[in-house]
Design an enzyme around this catalytic site. Sequence first.
Site, PDB file in Angstrom:
ATOM      1  N   SER A 168      22.406  12.361  48.797  1.00  0.00           N
ATOM      2  CA  SER A 168      22.634  11.609  47.598  1.00  0.00           C
ATOM      3  C   SER A 168      22.972  12.185  46.246  1.00  0.00           C
ATOM      4  O   SER A 168      23.578  11.561  45.346  1.00  0.00           O
ATOM      5  CB  SER A 168      21.260  10.856  47.156  1.00  0.00           C
ATOM      6  OG  SER A 168      20.166  11.806  46.864  1.00  0.00           O
ATOM      7  N   LYS A 220      21.950  15.188  37.782  1.00  0.00           N
ATOM      8  CA  LYS A 220      21.874  14.256  38.655  1.00  0.00           C
ATOM      9  C   LYS A 220      21.145  13.148  37.910  1.00  0.00           C
ATOM     10  O   LYS A 220      20.092  13.501  37.312  1.00  0.00           O
ATOM     11  CB  LYS A 220      21.285  14.736  39.912  1.00  0.00           C
ATOM     12  CG  LYS A 220      21.099  13.444  40.768  1.00  0.00           C
ATOM     13  CD  LYS A 220      20.561  13.742  42.051  1.00  0.00           C
ATOM     14  CE  LYS A 220      20.343  12.839  43.197  1.00  0.00           C
ATOM     15  NZ  LYS A 220      19.640  13.403  44.536  1.00  0.00           N
ATOM     16  N   SER A 263      19.895  16.194  50.425  1.00  0.00           N
ATOM     17  CA  SER A 263      20.561  15.638  49.656  1.00  0.00           C
ATOM     18  C   SER A 263      21.276  16.615  48.512  1.00  0.00           C
ATOM     19  O   SER A 263      22.090  16.367  47.614  1.00  0.00           O
ATOM     20  CB  SER A 263      19.838  14.445  48.464  1.00  0.00           C
ATOM     21  OG  SER A 263      19.986  13.203  49.051  1.00  0.00           O
TER      22      SER A 263
END
Length: 493
Positions: free
Chosen positions: A151, A76, A175
């Site tokens: 997210s 990420k 997330s």
Amino acid sequence: MALSTFVSDRRRLTTGETSCEELVSFYVDRIASRDGRLNSFLSVDGELALEAARSIDAGLAAGKDLPLAGMVVAVKDVICMRGRQVTCGSRILKGFKSLYDATAVRRLQEAGAVVVGKTNCDEFAMGSSNENSFFGPVRNPVDTTRVPGGSSGGSAAAVRAGLCNVALGTDTGGSIRQPAAFCGVTGLKPTYGRVSRYGLVAYASSFDCIGPLARSVADTAYVLGAIAGADASDATSAPVPVPDYVTSLQSGVTKLRVGVPKEFMGDGLDSEIRAALEATTKQLASEGADIIDVSLPNTEYGIATYYVLTTAEASSNLARYDGVRYGFRAGAGESTDNPADVSELRQLYVDSRTIGFGPEVKRRIMLGTYVLSSGYYEAYYAKAQKVRSLIRSDFDSAFESVDVLLTPATPTTAFEIGSKTADPLEMYLNDIYTVTANLAGVPGLVVPVATHSDGLPIGLQLLGKHFDEETVVAIGAAIEALRSPFTTDDVND
Ligand code: GLN
């Protein structure tokens, strides 16, 4: 070559059927041919990955012990890798390159994993749908009209679409777990402090956790085993011994006490998700687990408490983006909406932040500044800290009578792109089942269990005691075994 989990790729690597180089080039090609519409990667470095793969192959040939050789990872883009861009899905970090490697990434690489690229995410990890990225939304591979969740939406979508074996995500309020549920993959948020946050760009420092998204519980266990453990570079990483999670996978569920908190089963929960949970508890009971009703009475305050505390922390953490030290600077004249003339320092700060941050990040900075401001601090921030303690004691009391909690991961399946962007509160409410684990600091695992009649995946959440990821993965593996193995047959390319 067929798409599979890390565990089976690893097996083929050990028998000599494949090489690390072949595995990496398979995924790099797949990203090139399939990621266009999904938008799950922000940067891919195929050459660097292939070079790393060749050196792993050479290491294996020389007899080196590399337990994660064959693992192809996506990271990420809030996690730093030296010399590589880290965008956090934001314009404000445009052009900024990390100065060092995050401990979690370094530990994976030292164990033989290869990173193929960095994944898209909501700006500074703030969001539940991956629609808040400056680089455009990510689409759900199962149904591209739907969000992948957020997210860590890019990480979940990449794993689901078979663009990597596993991905690192981060979880401040759900997330990792919510996108895992929306995309039909497994996601593990470790206990706060279990994994070093060194090299993770901070959103809300007392909540943030790094963890894996994967195609099986076993794969998450391998990743966790490598990244967990104290780190001298992060004072909040806990000096708690790291057990062998892969062995825990075999523990079974006999005599385990599984609590179902009634506050997680109330209004607003989709009826098919409720039915999937009930079916799972029945199956666990038939395998010897005790199913016990429990109560976490302060759950209803979770969302409010979470959004007061995380915005407060975010407003402080994001103060450092001033247009001077990192990435984007107003007045650099790079495009028409970047005014060319900033002659005064204060204006440079204001314009850099005004142009560099997106609307959701600004909303949170303002909320956070407000709850910390004199006159309001006691009523909001201080009070939320007290409620945080109550929520934590809810978990402590529940864990006196059960070993693990089983809950829905999300109130609904993945929603349509654009359907909640006009109403931030509705978006925040989506986090109802995930935020309390971060308020309390306990570990949470999401496992896909069924397909909804709308064709989208349903995931359930297991919450464990602090530092007891072992029990969580053991039950997760048992729940996973009730289903047919992971396939990508339903992925819409
Ligand atoms: N959806 C939550 C938020 O917007 C969780 C984000 C996260 O875990 N990073 O803050």
